[in-house]
Design a protein around this motif. Structure first.
Motif: not given
Ligand code: ADP
Ligand code: MG
Lengths: 169, 251, 644
Positions: C144-153, C242-244, C178-186
């Motif tokens: 996202v936005n040019g970054s590449k990170v490891l996510a826990v879904a 978080w996602t479905t 859709g997905v919901v993103i943890e605030r500090s991560f977002a």
């Protein structure tokens, strides 16, 4: 000045004429300088004739005078008298009124001349007062004259103001 | 003392004017005044309250600038001086004595008297020595370490006079110096002024007190900002004292 | 009565009109104090247990359980999950140790059924009163936005959960697709609702932002997962989304297989450790207690909280200093005014009333101004954006704060009016008018020695020495100002020394929490420095008001502007110098005290010297302003104003 002044001075101790003269000078300072010795001796002999003082045996310094009981009584009387010289302003005041009414002279000019004269007198008395050492009897007398003159000057100021106003009316 | 020839007066004012406010509220506190004060002369200025005496004195001492007119002090044009030049004038050429004393509350009598000398760049040691002498001269040597609040009115005014003399000024200006003093303190101050005058100091005194005015060489009356009368006071050598006020016994 | 009220009003109006600068400075000083207090109160709110707040609001779990052995993803069996990993403070089993712990290799490849069965056993274990999950968890790479990170879904239902229902701070909860993103991560990746993120090459819309108490915030959102071909996962920053459930499942790959997450609620949350000890059979399950999460959080928050603690302490001190200056600053002048009014026959009651009313007007104006500024600035400090896991945005300025502050302003006005009234009532009218300097008991050695100094210093020293109260006030104020600045410097020095997170494949530029702390510190620094400056201005001004008469006289005697301003500067600098020197150790001590005895990084000597000199120069420079203003007027003004 009345002769009681000389009488009262003798109340302290019997004294010669010249000694009295010295004590008067001390109390009057420069203002006593005008007095001459004759005035004192004339007064003394007059008091003696009136039975208010008597002459003791003559000492080395001259005749020594002393109060009689009648003299002492007269002194006490004099001390308890309440008298005060009348302020004599009426004459000058009338001079201004007359000059203005008859249009003989400008009252303001008269006031001004008078003021100069008083200032000159004040200057002299002031000088004399300054020259007196602190706490001298003569200094106190001079201070009294200074204050009198100041009062007179203020009255002249009031006169000037009042006559100026009247002229404009 | 005078740099511009013997007959040039120490103070010369021509057409001196000071205005406050403008339009309807314009006040001519000093209105076209001409004045010459010779070196060594004592001049008294009298007049009702509000006639402009203080304003005139402030102009003479470089505490304020005139609206118009010319002013010389010791041959120097004063009204053209810069702020710095005026400060120097006040520091070196003029000594001021105010009715309200204007001593610095935080400084002792000695320190107040030292101040002008220090301002003029003299060394603290020198300043202290001359302050001691001056306090001695005004009779306050024993009060040198008192704060003004611990001094009587007369003593404060004498400290103020000592301070005015600190830099041996050519001219001392005094604004109702006895206005807050009783008659004994007034006499003290008079003696002081008289001695200074006798020693050749030039004095201009604004006063309500005829007694002080009478000691001057010249008395000027002021009304509404202008001089209305001038009296040269002469004599005073006690010559006529006896004939005027002398005491005589009834004969 | 009406006449008297009118008289009081007229007196107040005259006083304000006569001294407009005084009025303005008083208002500014009170406004600054009020701002300070507003911020102080706001900070206290933030530092009060943010984690507990979040936990309560999200029904946070007492224990989170994950299998350490990943299940084979659909269609790709046989891969073994060799190692479990945990976050820096995650604990495997009951070890409870903080820092990375890698659990032993998993015992062969388990099946979905096995994993779920073992988790199911925990749900029915004694002591468990509620649960949510197990939810499917996968580990996609997010771009996202040019970054590449490891996510826990984490796969969730669209309905809320009884345990661990994340608090949505923006957008909505999980919706299909859709997905919901943890605030500090977002916040770190600068993601907002409506953006799109790419998970393993597939694009998803972001429907919401939420906070949770179940896991520590980014970058420590590491769940105990075995990912065999991604070494050192624990040392990488991972963020939670978080996602479905279907999407979560579909994101599992053969190399990074599907795992599960189970949230448990215990009858007694304090028994979490005991529960974990009882149920960790070997290494197959990874447990994380709520205390573990809290520990990670508080470690993360430590520098921030230290900063806030020091900041609020300094704000309090500054408030006290400026209050002292307001109340004590113009005492001399006010006492003289009371004396003046008494001299013209006003009763003490009337005088006190007029003074009180004047100060009340000024104080309320100042308080209103200060509250406004505080209200605008507080969010910058109290809501620093991302990193603050727990803070869910309480209003920065509450009604009770306002009450407190207005009450305080009234109290200050009362005190400022009361002290001179009492003083003037106690002393005689004449001495109140004079309000003389102290009589020196004996010639102090100091003054004796000073006679070798240059004239300006001498004058300044004498002025200062005769006003001991003013000197103490200046000393205290400057000390507090310097303490403030040294403390801020020390914190910054400490922050810049902190080791950066090592670079890795997943580029994380900075620890976002460090960055947030920096942001907060920056705001705090700006506020503190600003208040310090206001303080310095107020001190300088108060001193120059009291010095107006002596300096006016000095000018009448021919002192130059430079001499006068040097005298005033000296009078101020004499007490300022020890203040500046004392401020250095005090500032460091304060940081040390707030850091509970941990090491304090002493700012470089160069900085300290620069700040010391800077403060002294500022005070010296400020003090020359009133002298210069005075210099432009006639010296008569200063003399005459004393008596009118
Ligand atoms: N700073 C000023 N602003 C306006 N008017 C002033 C000021 N100073 C003096 N005046 C006015 O100038 C006039 C002369 O004042 P002043 O010189 O103090 O008189 P004096 O000393 O003779 O009593 C008065 O009418 C006074 O009101
Ligand atoms: Mg006057």
């Amino acid at each position: 000045m009345q002769q009681e002044v000389v009488l009262a001075l003798l109340a302290k101790e019997p004294s010669t004429g010249s000694r009295l003269r010295a004590r008067l000078n001390e109390a009057l300072g420069p203002l006593g300088e005008a007095m001459n010795d004759g005035q004192i001796y004339v007064n003394l002999s007059r008091l003696e004739r009136a039975g208010l003082i008597v002459r003791q045996a003559s000492g080395a310094l001259g005749k020594v005078y002393e109060l009689t009981p009648a003299g002492a009584e007269r002194v006490a009387e004099w001390l308890s008298e309440v008298s005060w010289p009348k302020p004599d302003l009426a004459e000058f005041h009338l001079k201004l009124v007359a000059a203005a009414q008859a249009r003989l002279a400008d009252p303001i000019t008269i006031v001004d001349t008078q003021r100069r004269e008083l200032l000159r007198r004040l200057r002299e008395v002031g000088r004399a007062a300054m020259a007196e050492p602190e706490g001298s009897h003569a200094g106190l007398l001079l201070e009294g004259i200074v204050l009198r003159l100041q009062a007179d000057l203020r009255w002249l100021e009031a006169c000037e103001g009042a006559w100026t106003d009247r002229r404009h009316r | 003392m005078n740099s511009n020839g013997a007959d040039f007066p120490l103070v010369r004012a021509r057409g001196l004017r000071k205005e406050y406010g403008s339009g309807e509220g314009l006040v001519r506190a000093v209105d076209e005044i001409d004045l010459d004060v010779a070196t060594g002369e004592a001049v008294a200025i009298m007049g009702p309250s509000g006639c402009g005496k203080s304003t005139l004195l402030h102009l003479l001492g470089g505490l304020d600038r005139p609206t118009a007119g010319e002013l010389w002090l010791a041959g120097r044009r004063v009204e053209k001086l810069s702020e710095r030049g005026l400060a120097q004038l006040r520091r070196l050429d003029v000594g001021f004595v105010f009715q309200a004393f204007h001593l610095i509350d935080e400084l002792t009598a000695q320190e107040n008297v030292e101040l002008p000398a220090l301002l003029a760049g003299r060394s603290p040691r020198q300043a202290r020595r001359s302050a001691r002498e001056l306090l001695e001269q005004v009779g306050l040597a024993d009060r040198a370490d008192h704060l003004p609040s611990a001094l009587s009115g007369g003593q404060r005014q004498r400290v103020a006079v000592a301070r005015a003399l600190a830099n041996e000024p050519k001219l001392v200006l005094a604004d109702e110096p006895t206005g807050n003093l009783d008659s004994a303190a007034t006499l003290e101050l008079l003696r002081l002024f008289d001695a200074l005058h006798a020693a050749g100091l030039t004095l201009v005194v604004v006063t309500h007190d005829e007694r002080i005015a009478a000691t001057a060489d010249r008395m000027i009356s002021m009304r509404d900002g202008a001089f209305v009368d001038e009296t040269r006071l002469v004599g005073g050598s006690r010559g006529q004292l006896g004939s005027l006020f002398g005491v005589e016994l009834e004969v | 009565m009406l006449g008297r009220t009118l008289l009081v009003l007229r007196l107040v109006a005259a006083s304000l009109r006569r001294r407009p600068v005084e009025a303005v400075v008083t208002v500014v000083a009170i406004a600054a104090t009020t701002t300070t207090l507003t911020l102080g109160l706001a900070l206290h709110g933030v530092t009060d247990h943010p984690y507990e707040t979040t936990r309560a609001m999200t029904s946070g779990p007492d224990i989170v359980v994950m299998p350490t052995t990943a299940s084979p993803a659909s269609g790709s069996s046989g891969s073994s999950g060799p190692s479990g990993s945990s976050g820096p403070s995650g604990s495997s089993g009951s070890s409870g140790s903080s820092g990375p712990t890698i659990s032993g290799p998993g015992t062969g490849s388990g099946s979905h059924v096995n994993l779920l069965a073992s988790l199911d056993g925990l749900i029915h274990a004694p002591g468990v009163v509620a649960h949510s999950g197990p939810y499917p968890v996968s580990y996609p790479t997010m771009r996202v936005n040019g970054s590449k990170v490891l996510a826990v879904a984490e796969g969730r239902t669209t309905r809320g959960a009884k345990v661990d229902q994340p608090y949505v701070t923006a957008g909505t909860w999980v919706r299909a697709g859709g997905v919901v993103i943890e605030r500090s991560f977002a916040e770190e990746l600068n993601i907002g609702v409506g953006d799109r993120v790419t998970l393993d090459g597939r694009s998803f819309p972001v429907v919401g932002i939420a906070v949770t108490a179940a896991v520590p915030p980014y970058p420590y959102t590491v769940t105990g997962v075995a990912i065999d071909n991604l070494n050192n996962v624990w040392s990488q920053a991972t963020g939670l989304i978080w996602t479905t459930k279907p999407i979560a499942r579909s994101l599992a790959t053969s190399s990074v297989p599907l795992s599960y997450m189970l949230n448990l609620k215990l009858a007694n949350p304090q028994h979490a450790s005991a529960f974990i000890a009882a149920h960790s059979d070997g290494n197959s399950l990874y447990f994380e207690s709520w205390q573990d999460v809290r520990r990670v959080e508080s470690q993360q928050m430590l520098p921030f909280q230290r900063g806030l603690l020091i900041g609020s302490a300094l704000l309090d001190l500054l408030a006290i200093a400026s209050l002292a200056v307001i109340v004590g600053g113009r005492l001399a002048e006010r006492t003289r005014r009371v004396g003046l009014l008494k001299a013209v026959g006003a009763t003490p009651r009337l005088v006190a009333g007029a003074l009180l009313f004047e100060y009340l007007t000024l104080a309320l104006l100042g308080a209103a101004l200060g509250l406004l500024v505080g209200w605008l600035v507080a969010p910058l400090i109290a809501n620093p954006g991302a990193g603050l896991v727990g803070s869910v945005g309480a209003p920065p300025v509450t009604l009770s704060d306002v009450g407190w502050i207005v009450g305080l302003a009234i109290a200050v006005a009362g005190l400022a009016a009361w002290i001179p009234s009492v003083r003037a009532a106690r002393t005689s009218t004449t001495s109140a008018l004079a309000d003389s300097a102290r009589i020196p008991k004996r010639r102090p050695l100091l003054i004796e020695a000073a006679s070798h100094l240059p004239m300006q210093l001498l004058l300044g020293l004498r002025l200062a020495a005769r006003r001991p109260r003013r000197m103490v006030l200046t000393l205290v104020s400057v000390t507090i100002t310097m303490t403030t600045i040294v403390a801020v410097l020390a914190i910054h020095a400490h922050e810049s020394q902190a080791a950066p997170i090592p670079a890795s494949v997943f580029a994380i530029p900075v620890n976002p929490n460090t960055r947030n702390t920096d942001a907060v510190l920056l705001v705090l620094t700006v506020v503190l420095v600003f208040l310090s400056i206001v303080n310095a201005v107020v001190i300088t001004w108060a001193t120059s008001v009291d010095s107006r008469q002596p300096l006016g006289i000095a000018r009448a005697l021919g002192a130059t502007t430079r001499q006068v301003s040097a005298g005033l500067s000296t009078a101020l600098l004499i007490p300022s110098l020890p203040g500046v020197i004392a401020g250095i150790p005090l500032g460091l001590l304060l940081v040390k005290a707030a850091g509970h005895g941990s090491n304090v990084t002493v700012p470089s000597a160069l900085w300290l010297a620069a700040v010391s000199v800077g403060i002294l120069l500022a005070i010296g420079g400020l003090s020359s302003i009133p002298a210069r203003i005075q210099a432009r007027r006639s010296p008569l003004d200063a003399l005459q104003s004393e008596f009118t």
